[in-house]
Design an enzyme around this catalytic site. Structure first.
Site, PDB file in Angstrom:
ATOM      1  CE  LYS A  67      -4.140  -2.121   1.864  1.00 30.86           C
ATOM      2  NZ  LYS A  67      -3.676  -3.503   1.678  1.00 30.86           N
ATOM      3  CE  LYS A  72      -7.032   1.341   0.322  1.00 32.70           C
ATOM      4  NZ  LYS A  72      -6.576   1.094  -1.076  1.00 32.70           N
ATOM      5  NE  ARG A  78      -3.166  -7.044  -8.956  1.00 32.96           N
ATOM      6  CZ  ARG A  78      -3.109  -7.900  -7.920  1.00 32.96           C
ATOM      7  NH1 ARG A  78      -2.691  -9.133  -8.111  1.00 32.96           N
ATOM      8  NH2 ARG A  78      -3.467  -7.492  -6.715  1.00 32.96           N
ATOM      9  NE  ARG A  99      -8.543  -6.984  -8.900  1.00 33.29           N
ATOM     10  CZ  ARG A  99      -7.528  -6.684  -8.088  1.00 33.29           C
ATOM     11  NH1 ARG A  99      -7.040  -7.595  -7.278  1.00 33.29           N
ATOM     12  NH2 ARG A  99      -7.000  -5.481  -8.096  1.00 33.29           N
ATOM     13  NE  ARG A 130     -14.961  -5.544   1.034  1.00 27.93           N
ATOM     14  CZ  ARG A 130     -15.012  -6.537   1.922  1.00 27.93           C
ATOM     15  NH1 ARG A 130     -13.955  -6.803   2.661  1.00 27.93           N
ATOM     16  NH2 ARG A 130     -16.111  -7.237   2.070  1.00 27.93           N
ATOM     17  CG  ASP A 187      -4.434  -3.895  -6.970  1.00 25.36           C
ATOM     18  OD1 ASP A 187      -4.224  -4.739  -7.860  1.00 25.36           O
ATOM     19  OD2 ASP A 187      -4.576  -4.191  -5.774  1.00 25.36           O
ATOM     20  CD  GLU A 208      -3.565  -2.701  -2.189  1.00 30.27           C
ATOM     21  OE1 GLU A 208      -2.931  -3.771  -2.358  1.00 30.27           O
ATOM     22  OE2 GLU A 208      -4.568  -2.618  -1.474  1.00 30.27           O
ATOM     23  CG  ASN A 211      -0.875  -5.979  -5.006  1.00 31.09           C
ATOM     24  OD1 ASN A 211      -1.254  -6.277  -3.892  1.00 31.09           O
ATOM     25  ND2 ASN A 211      -1.532  -5.127  -5.783  1.00 31.09           N
TER      26      ASN A 211
END
Length: 315
Positions: free
Chosen positions: A126, A161, A211, A226, A234, A274, A282, A284
């Site tokens: 994050k 978050k 993603r 997503r 979410r 993301d 984000e 990842n």
């Protein structure tokens, strides 16, 4: 080549969607030897080297349920295999952190580790976005409840978050009315003991939390959007989001082509960005996923691209 995967227990893999399994399957197809262990099997003893105790060499069966058999079990020095792939799922907790230090020691002994352990430590998923403010929405990272309230007063519709969550866990939306903001701050902030990330809500989440995979510094040409379902905010698949593969937009490519070479130069062979709308939320690096969903829907073989990049990195 011999490839050692440091991962979660093999019996927990959901092979129909697991990206680590997709990597193993493609590597095995090329004739590479597949070894596996869990992080707690990593051991260092003075006078010796970092070793995976009782690592298993596996053979893939092609069966969806009993998907592997154990061909051999042995103690394996990480420097004696061609590549170590760190694929332990989040959260990035203290034990994950300690495992990266053991992997760094293995590097000093000659091991090749992907993603690079020091890069894993330097890119918490994050917080890594803070380096690239030109690609992110209004954001504050703080332990001060007053800062959170001030951010809400300015932006009116926000997402809160925790920094150590995964799969959408612990994410809250607070709209203009501020309903439950105090309770949410208490839950996440723990009286000032826990740092929280707060971002302006991005309405484009209705079109999906994308993603975008970057392999060897280059973007996969399709992402997985997503899309939140029902009343959810979410989009995470773990939170019930629907995954839809789509070609990258011009903005997606702009972001990925800028960040890709920078992150690859730091030892990050595989990255999952993301992106919501035009904003990175984000970066990842621990165990990026969505290989199989993108491949199944788009026809682009993500695992093949990954093993190609791995072989090139080892050449």
């Amino acid at each position: 080549m011999k490839l050692l995967f440091v991962a979660d227990p093999l019996d927990t893999f959901k092979t129909y969607k697991d990206s680590t399994f997709a990597m193993m399957r493609e590597a095995a197809r090329r004739g590479h030897v597949i070894l596996a262990c869990e992080p707690q099997q990593l051991v260092w003893v003075r006078g010796s080297r970092v070793t995976a105790r009782r690592a298993v060499e596996i053979t893939l069966t092609g069966d969806a349920d009993d998907w592997y058999t154990v061909a051999a079990t042995a103690d394996v020095a990480l420097a004696d295999v061609d590549a170590v792939l760190m694929r332990k799922d989040p959260p990035f907790d203290s034990e994950f952190f300690y495992a990266t230090h053991l992997l760094s020691q293995a590097e000093r002994e000659g091991a090749r580790v992907f993603n690079k352990p020091s890069a894993l430590r330097e890119h918490p998923e994050k917080l890594a976005i803070l380096e690239f403010p030109q690609f992110i929405s209004p954001t504050v990272v703080t332990r001060d409840p007053a800062e959170i309230r001030a951010f809400h007063a300015e932006h009116r519709d926000i997402i809160l978050k925790p920094l150590d969550g995964m799969g959408g866990m612990g994410i809250f939306r607070v709209k203009d009315d501020g309903l439950n903001l105090g309770s949410i701050i208490e839950t996440l902030n723990q009286g000032g003991a826990q740092t929280v990330m707060v971002q302006r809500f991005i309405p484009a989440i209705s079109e999906g939390d994308k993603r975008i995979l970057i392999i060897g510094g280059k973007p996969v040409p399709h992402c997985l959007a997503r899309i939140p379902q029902g009343g959810e905010v979410r989009g995470n698949l773990a939170a019930g989001g629907k995954g839809v593969a789509r070609p990258l937009t011009a903005r997606d490519r702009e972001i990925a082509e800028y960040l890709g070479p920078i992150l690859a130069a730091r030892g990050l062979l595989l990255v999952g960005l993301d992106v919501i709308g035009e904003n990175v939320t984000e970066i990842n690096v621990t165990s990026p996923t969505c290989f199989q969903e993108i491949t199944d829907q788009s026809g682009f073989d993500v695992a093949r691209m990954f093993v190609d990049a791995l072989e090139e990195a080892l050449a």
